[in-house]
Design an enzyme around this catalytic site. Structure first.
Site, PDB file in Angstrom:
ATOM      1  CB  SER A 569      -0.996  -0.025   1.300  1.00  0.00           C
ATOM      2  OG  SER A 569      -1.321   1.383   1.618  1.00  0.00           O
ATOM      3  CE1 TYR A 582      -4.202  -1.762   4.744  1.00  0.00           C
ATOM      4  CE2 TYR A 582      -3.745   0.152   4.165  1.00  0.00           C
ATOM      5  CZ  TYR A 582      -3.997  -1.116   3.831  1.00  0.00           C
ATOM      6  OH  TYR A 582      -4.317  -1.652   2.638  1.00  0.00           O
TER       7      TYR A 582
END
Ligand SMILES: [Zn+2]
Length: 684
Positions: A569, A582
């Site tokens: 990501s 995250y």
């Protein structure tokens, strides 16, 4: 064999097709062709054909006597009238007086006399149908008939079983010469109701569709009854280890061993279809299995599916898989050497230029385990397995009443390398991912589903793995290519193992893994709940490790390399405020990708990541997008297009990046950014 003719069904077909302008003859021909074609013991993947002699009117109103004969490419079980192209019969009959007619000229003659030039090629056995006078002619490669025809003394046994009402035609390869020979046998005794073609199959004929079909069922039943009455147990039990390994324990090794090496670490991979049944085990466990396999295929056109016959392995003992791997290698190498010798010997018989087909087996018999069909697609592997099961039945039955002696090697070669047979396989040009199996986690999510769809379109069989089994199944059905859906909780070791086991039992192994499942949690790092951070690490880091470990285990068994693809990501390289929960595990996952690249490059396993940002998905849903856009005083469109290109980036764009990594076979330890351009997050 059960006679499936029903007057009511036949008349219903006549009526239904009549409304479309199809005449009664052709409607009934369609009906019984389907009856024959839907029984695998009669007709299997292209082995068999039918015809009817009738009259049709052409575009300018002229009437012609025609032969409507099965066209190539049509499956008899689902045939339509247009699958039985009409050929003017008079020119075909004139050809009978020729001494010779090459295959190419035969095709030209048939095509030149089609009523509709757009029709498929008439069957290679069309002339045989034309030369017989009966209105309806049925031809099958019945398994029970082959038990009689594949005998050392097939002629004597044929007259013993079928009596005087069946003619006997010695083996000749299909084409003009066989058509002439069969017609001569018929002319010698026009009272016959059919012909047994040695080492090949059976024709029956009559003036009605029903009678031709009845005769087929009658003679097949005579053969079945003979085997049942006279058959003696043909085999003795071979020696098996106390405990044999399971199919799933050897499937990946075998799949890798039969992949075709193209050099420089590249492979044309196969898909494997595993089958087991009491009949299969009875055959593969016999002491005589290698002898039977060496004798050849039961009807020569099977050679285009399973070559000269199966590869036979010894039984694999449980717990001794490392030893078994070298046994597989030796046996495959021996098969390849024998096939190559068969090609060279027979190719040298004339001056025709031929190219050897890849020498890998398409059928493998494993005592104590079962059989594997191999093919470049699952469909091809299933066809090889179907053909294998019927070959086993014919060979066993033949051996039970005498000695199984099918067509000779030179005759088999002529058929296998016959241009008209090879044409049946043409047209299936491989796609970039043909032969490969891809497993996608989070496969029902936006990025996972888009990737699964693209991979399937490019030829891969996809295992769509998702927490939601129903949604995974929906995605698999929608993307096609015989893909499957499986339930998978990527944080649960047994569940991940189960998904990979399913990939092996369905396709034989796995080549590409897209480790995509993930979820985001928000919170300021200094006050973040410890359990939440650990939960995120379980899903966004440890699950990737679990998935990669399973993938590498299988890829190393296959020894044909592979591709690990991770969904990293933007957070992995460019942290966002309150996104630590995250970003931190994703950063670790990015380095996990590099660690695998480092440690498994030597195994041909490539490991790459895709770094995507701002994609509409379950992770960034419409509500979140609206909130974030509002927080920045932007419209949704401006927020989603807030990148250098000024365009929204979609799940399809991410799928393209995964596909690039799957195909770029000299790229590993790479990260591809798919975010429309974000200099702050650019990798350096
Ligand atoms: Zn045939």
């Amino acid at each position: 064999m059960e006679n499936l003719w029903r007057d009511s069904d036949a008349e219903a077909m006549v009526e239904a097709y009549g409304r479309r302008g199809v005449n009664r003859d052709l409607a009934l021909r369609t009906y019984t062709t389907r009856l024959l074609g839907s029984e695998p013991r009669l007709v299997l993947h292209g082995g068999g054909n039918t015809s009817v002699k009738t009259a049709v009117r052409d575009l300018i109103g002229e009437d012609w006597d025609v032969l409507c004969v099965k066209g190539s490419g049509w499956d008899m079980g689902t045939i339509e009238p247009e699958g039985l192209p009409a050929v003017k019969i008079a020119p075909l009959l004139k050809a009978r007086k020729l001494q010779k007619l090459s295959d190419e000229d035969m095709v030209t003659l048939q095509r030149a006399n089609l009523i509709d030039p757009a029709s498929p090629n008439p069957s290679v056995e069309a002339l045989l149908h034309a030369f017989l006078p009966h209105k309806f002619v049925d031809h099958t490669h019945s398994t029970a008939i082959l038990a009689i025809a594949d005998q050392a003394r097939s002629k004597e046994m044929s007259s013993e079983v079928f009596g005087k009402k069946m003619g006997f035609v010695p083996y000749i390869m299909p084409g003009f010469a066989l058509a002439k020979a069969a017609a001569e046998v018929f002319d010698r005794d026009p009272s016959v109701e059919g012909l047994i073609l040695d080492k090949h199959g059976i024709f029956t004929f009559a003036d009605t569709a029903k009678q031709a079909y009845d005769r087929m069922i009658h003679y097949v039943t005579l053969a079945e009854d003979y085997v049942r009455r006279r058959g003696k147990t043909p085999f003795t039990s071979g020696r098996l280890p106390q405990q044999t390994a399971a199919a799933n324990e050897i499937a990946a090794m075998l799949r890798g061993a039969v992949a075709v090496a193209r050099g420089e670490g590249r492979f044309d991979r196969m898909i494997s279809e595993f089958r087991v049944s009491p009949a299969i085990l009875d055959f593969v466990n016999a002491a005589e299995v290698e002898d039977m396999a060496a004798r050849g295929v039961s009807t020569p056109d099977l050679s285009i599916r399973i070559k000269t016959g199966p590869l036979v392995l010894p039984p694999p003992a449980a717990g001794k898989l490392a030893e078994f791997r070298s046994v597989i290698d030796e046996r495959v190498a021996a098969f390849v050497a024998a096939y190559t010798a068969y090609f060279r010997e027979n190719d040298a018989r004339d001056d025709v230029k031929r190219t050897m087909i890849d020498p890998m087996p398409r059928l493998t018999l494993v005592p104590g385990v079962g059989l594997f069909g191999h093919g470049r697609t699952l469909r091809d592997a299933q066809i090889a397995a179907d053909v294998g099961e019927m070959w086993i039945e014919a060979a066993r039955d033949a051996e039970s009443i005498g000695r199984f002696e099918p067509v000779s090697r030179p005759d088999l070669f002529d058929l296998e390398y016959w241009s008209l047979e090879q044409a049946k396989l043409a047209g299936a040009k491989p796609k970039p991912l043909t032969g490969q199996v891809a497993l996608v986690t989070g496969g029902a999510g936006a990025i996972g589903a888009a990737t699964a769809k693209l991979f399937a379109r490019e030829g891969a069989h996809v295992v769509v793995a998702d927490l939601d089994a129903a949604k995974a199944g929906d995605v698999a059905r929608a993307i096609g290519n015989q893909s499957i859906g499986v339930a998978c909780d990527v944080t649960d070791a047994a569940s991940v193992r189960g998904a990979f086991d399913k990939a092996i039992s369905t396709f034989g192994g796995v080549d590409i893994v897209v480790s995509n499942a993930g979820a985001a949690w928000e919170g300021a790092i200094a006050t973040l709940d410890d359990s939440l951070l650990r939960k995120s690490f379980e899903l966004n880091f440890f699950s990737h490790q679990l998935v990669a470990q399973n993938a590498v285990r299988i890829m190393k068994e296959q020894r044909t390399g592979g591709a690990l693809l991770f969904n990293a990501s933007k957070q992995a390289v460019n942290p966002g405020s309150k996104f630590g929960a995250y970003g931190l595990p994703k950063a670790a996952t990015l380095f996990l990708s590099r660690q695998y690249a480092l440690e498994h490059g030597a195994d041909g396993i490539r490991s790459n990541a895709v770094n995507a940002d701002r994609i509409r998905s379950g992770l960034l849903n419409d509500e979140m997008i609206a909130n974030r856009a509002a927080a920045r005083g932007l419209s949704v469109q401006d927020y989603m297009g807030g990148n250098l290109l000024g365009q929204e980036v979609t799940a399809d764009d991410v799928a393209q990046a995964f596909l690039h990594h799957a195909l770029a076979d000299r790229t590993t330890a790479d990260v591809t950014t798919v975010d429309g351009g974000n200099i702050a997050a650019a990798l350096r």
